[in-house]
Design an enzyme around this catalytic site. Structure first.
Site, PDB file in Angstrom:
ATOM      1  N   HIS A 121       0.858  -1.186   0.000  1.00  0.00           N
ATOM      2  CA  HIS A 121       0.000   0.000   0.000  1.00  0.00           C
ATOM      3  C   HIS A 121       0.897   1.239   0.000  1.00  0.00           C
ATOM      4  CE1 HIS A 121      -3.755  -2.168   0.616  1.00  0.00           C
ATOM      5  NE2 HIS A 121      -3.116  -2.923   1.482  1.00  0.00           N
ATOM      6  N   CYS A 132      -4.885   4.777  -0.390  1.00  0.00           N
ATOM      7  CA  CYS A 132      -4.598   4.491  -1.801  1.00  0.00           C
ATOM      8  C   CYS A 132      -5.727   3.731  -2.481  1.00  0.00           C
ATOM      9  CB  CYS A 132      -3.288   3.713  -1.921  1.00  0.00           C
ATOM     10  SG  CYS A 132      -3.096   2.408  -0.680  1.00  0.00           S
ATOM     11  N   CYS A 143      -2.157  -2.906  -3.116  1.00  0.00           N
ATOM     12  CA  CYS A 143      -2.836  -2.505  -4.353  1.00  0.00           C
ATOM     13  C   CYS A 143      -1.850  -2.063  -5.428  1.00  0.00           C
ATOM     14  CB  CYS A 143      -3.836  -1.388  -4.062  1.00  0.00           C
ATOM     15  SG  CYS A 143      -3.071   0.065  -3.295  1.00  0.00           S
ATOM     16  N   SER A 377     -13.055 -30.258 -15.995  1.00  0.00           N
ATOM     17  CA  SER A 377     -13.568 -28.933 -16.336  1.00  0.00           C
ATOM     18  C   SER A 377     -14.011 -28.236 -15.058  1.00  0.00           C
ATOM     19  CB  SER A 377     -14.732 -29.027 -17.324  1.00  0.00           C
ATOM     20  OG  SER A 377     -15.791 -29.780 -16.758  1.00  0.00           O
ATOM     21  N   LEU A 379     -15.046 -23.892 -13.395  1.00  0.00           N
ATOM     22  CA  LEU A 379     -15.784 -22.651 -13.614  1.00  0.00           C
ATOM     23  C   LEU A 379     -15.369 -21.943 -14.893  1.00  0.00           C
ATOM     24  CD1 LEU A 379     -15.811 -21.096 -10.039  1.00  0.00           C
ATOM     25  CD2 LEU A 379     -17.821 -21.622 -11.424  1.00  0.00           C
ATOM     26  N   VAL A 382     -12.447 -25.991 -19.811  1.00  0.00           N
ATOM     27  CA  VAL A 382     -11.841 -27.327 -19.810  1.00  0.00           C
ATOM     28  C   VAL A 382     -10.351 -27.238 -19.468  1.00  0.00           C
ATOM     29  CG1 VAL A 382     -11.290 -29.325 -21.265  1.00  0.00           C
ATOM     30  CG2 VAL A 382     -13.511 -28.201 -21.471  1.00  0.00           C
ATOM     31  N   LYS A 397      -5.461 -24.610 -19.003  1.00  0.00           N
ATOM     32  CA  LYS A 397      -6.868 -24.235 -18.844  1.00  0.00           C
ATOM     33  C   LYS A 397      -7.267 -23.339 -20.006  1.00  0.00           C
ATOM     34  CE  LYS A 397      -6.887 -24.267 -13.778  1.00  0.00           C
ATOM     35  NZ  LYS A 397      -7.196 -23.490 -12.551  1.00  0.00           N
ATOM     36  N   ASP A 488     -11.296 -18.840  -2.020  1.00  0.00           N
ATOM     37  CA  ASP A 488     -12.094 -20.031  -2.341  1.00  0.00           C
ATOM     38  C   ASP A 488     -11.327 -21.302  -1.975  1.00  0.00           C
ATOM     39  OD1 ASP A 488     -14.192 -21.552  -3.252  1.00  0.00           O
ATOM     40  OD2 ASP A 488     -13.728 -21.321  -5.377  1.00  0.00           O
TER      41      ASP A 488
END
EC number: 2.7.10.2
Length: 630
Positions: A121, A132, A143, A377, A379, A382, A397, A488
């Site tokens: 930052h 920022c 960032c 496969s 989101l 493939v 991918k 995730d």
């Protein structure tokens, strides 16, 4: 000034506000920079009281703070920042020359740290957010790209010499600055570009430049020069164990036993890091245990209390270095179950991944890719097994059109490629000059962790499952240290290689998904069952939301791949978790392991441990059964 002090000056520091209730204030401090720490004191040099100290090895970033003519409420108007652990120290210098001097010297001291940030930052944290980027989490990822070696320090003119005074002679430079840095190759490396240099395992090389963390310029014994991957070499020092075949740095007890069992040789051994920092363990295999059965022994290398200290496995046979111990016990059992007959190592067999295929190469020509069988496969589209230049196995991918915010991802891919760790699936590069876009990554032979667990149910020991948790935690702790949020984390987003090592995949990719069913907390594909309340209620991601997900991942591992809250809908899970309900204790998890999971699922983010704390806990659990060695 003390002889060992590099810099010493009265500056002004801003309080770090480590607690939410801490007041914001500015105080004059005597700042002192010796070789290993940055200290600041109350008072003057004659009578001073130390108020704080920062270990140089813990510093992740030193840089000038961009202020854009904002108000600075103290007399020193030239700020710089020192980012360490989970805190940022803002220091204010009286002049640009003073600030530049401190930033330059601090950068020189931290240049060999392995925790340097990838993004930072550039502006102040003030009034609950970064000026920022307006992010409201103190641990939010940076960032702006941070390059330790591209200095932002302005070059200032030297003061004009006084006419009547004679200028003193320049100081004699220290001898060590002219010494060459010699390294030894731990792995073979084949040059893939004209500017690369081939490495041969066991050979020595001279380092010429370190302008990149992952690729150094070097010269071989024939005078050829080029770039080499920095994680393929180690310093040539008598006390550097990396140069020895029997030393395995990132190997826990479970993996050591697996390697020794695979070799199945009497007296097979390795030296590895103990869970206690700075200590080492000898893992030894014998086909003829105490009762005629094969088995493993793990001996801690002990240290004497004498000065100079000595090392030993058997107290009567102490030596000045660890290599001397190993050499002695190759010929004498001397209290061990058998001699150290056969070094077992991963060196030369499984070379680590590199940050890209070559220095500064992130764009891959699609004509260099060979497409093979489909792996699955997801989101984005493939995934296929392939080869780069018909030689290196990779996973490719193909990004389905409309599945990803492509422009943002391409920019971020340059940063993600520099994230390199033994427990992260390496991003090698991208193909962006045509449609569809291709993402080229490390190929993991055994596929996703979720399927790996489900297909082998009933065949895992508790040690093996805990080792998987340790692998993932090591990768996640590295991301946390580099201020990078996964968003995730789940068993489906971890992969397993041929040696059984689990690596974290798809880190940060969730930001670029365009499918509302996945990105909206009310969407059918949103991973609610892995998310803490602040994510499914307010979409507030942080390293502490990753900690919650890691707890769920531990649960997946110790249930051998069961679905969390398998009988409940996403809506029901939100209600249950909000009311304090948590996943039950898996049958394979001990009471203490379940307590670790529950700590990850504390409702308030600040109540959860850091990934660094979790890794320390898991390391201790992995090593807790090491009882041999007297």
């Amino acid at each position: 000034m003390n002889f060992n002090t590099i810099l010493e000056e009265i500056l002004i520091k801003r309080s770090q506000q480590k607690k939410k209730t801490s007041l914001l204030n500015y105080k004059e401090r005597l700042c002192v920079l010796p070789k290993s720490v940055l200290s600041y004191y109350e008072g003057r040099a004659e009578k001073k009281y130390r108020k704080g100290v920062i270990d140089i090895s813990k510093i992740k970033c030193v840089e000038i703070v961009k202020n854009d003519d904002g108000v600075i409420p103290c007399q020193n108007k030239f700020p710089f920042q020192v980012v360490h652990d989970a805190n940022t120290l803002y220091i204010f210098a009286p002049s640009p020359q003073s600030r530049d001097r401190w930033v330059k010297k601090l950068k020189e001291e931290i240049k060999n740290n392995n925790n340097i940030m990838i993004k930072y930052h550039p502006k102040f944290w003030a009034d609950g957010s970064y000026q920022c980027c307006r992010q409201t989490e103190k641990l939010a990822p940076g960032c702006e790209k941070y390059n330790l070696f591209e200095s932002s320090i302005r070059k200032t003119l030297p003061p004009a010499p006084e006419i009547k005074k004679r200028r003193p002679p320049p100081p004699i430079p220290p001898e060590e600055e002219n010494t060459e840095e010699i390294v030894v190759a731990m792995y073979d490396f084949q040059a893939t570009e004209a500017h690369d240099l081939r490495l041969e395992r066991g050979q020595e090389y001279i380092i010429l430049e370190k302008n990149d963390l992952h690729w150094w310029r070097a010269r071989d014994k024939y005078g050829s020069e080029g770039y080499i991957p920095s994680n393929y070499v180690t310093g040539k020092k008598s006390n550097n164990l990396d140069q020895y075949e029997w030393y395995c740095r990132n190997t826990n007890r479970s993996k050591a036993e697996q390697l020794l069992r695979t070799e199945d040789k009497e007296g097979g051994f390795m030296v590895r890091d103990s869970s206690q920092p700075g200590l080492y363990t000898v893992s030894l295999y014998t086909k003829f245990g105490g009762e005629g059965s094969s088995g493993f022994r793990h001996y801690h290398i002990k240290e004497t209390a004498t000065s100079p200290k000595k090392y030993y496995l058997a107290e009567k046979h102490a030596f000045g270095s660890i290599p001397e111990i190993i050499e002695y016990h190759k010929h004498n059992a001397a209290g061990l179950v058998t001699r150290l007959r056969y070094p077992v190592s991963t060196k030369g067999k499984n070379a680590p991944t590199t940050a890209g295929f070559s220095y500064d190469k992130w764009e891959i020509n699609p004509s260099e890719l060979t497409f093979m069988r489909e792996l699955g496969s997801g989101l984005f589209g493939v995934v296929r097994l392939g080869k780069w230049r018909a030689q290196y196995k990779v996973a490719i991918k193909a990004i389905r059109e409309g599945a990803m915010c492509e422009e943002d991802f391409i920019e971020e891919a340059k940063v993600m490629m520099k994230l390199t760790h033994p427990k992260l699936v390496q991003l090698y590069g991208v193909c962006t000059q045509q449609k569809p876009i291709y993402i080229v990554t490390e190929f993991m032979e055994r596929g996703c962790l979720l399927n790996f667990l489900r297909q082998r149910q009933g065949h895992f020991s508790r040690d093996m499952l805990l080792s998987m948790c340790q692998d993932v935690c090591e990768g996640m702790e590295y991301l946390e240290r580099n201020s990078f949020i996964h968003r995730d984390l789940a068993a489906r987003n971890c992969l397993v290689n041929e040696a059984g090592v689990v690596k974290v995949s798809d880190f940060g990719m969730a930001r670029y998904v365009l499918d509302d069913q996945y990105t909206s907390s009310s969407g059918a594909k949103f991973p609610v069952k892995w998310c803490p309340p602040e994510v499914f209620n307010y979409s507030r991601f942080s390293s502490k939301s990753d900690v919650w997900s890691f707890g769920v991942l531990m649960w997946e591992i110790f249930t051998e791949g069961r679905m969390p809250f398998e009988k409940n809908t996403n809506y029901e899970v939100v209600t249950m978790v909000t009311r304090g309900h948590r996943l039950h204790r898996p049958k394979l998890a001990t009471k203490y392991l379940y307590e670790v999971m529950l700590r990850c699922w504390q409702e308030r983010p600040e109540g959860r441990p850091s990934l660094e704390d979790l890794l320390r806990t898991i390391d201790e659990l992995v090593e807790c059964e090491e009882t041999f060695g007297r």
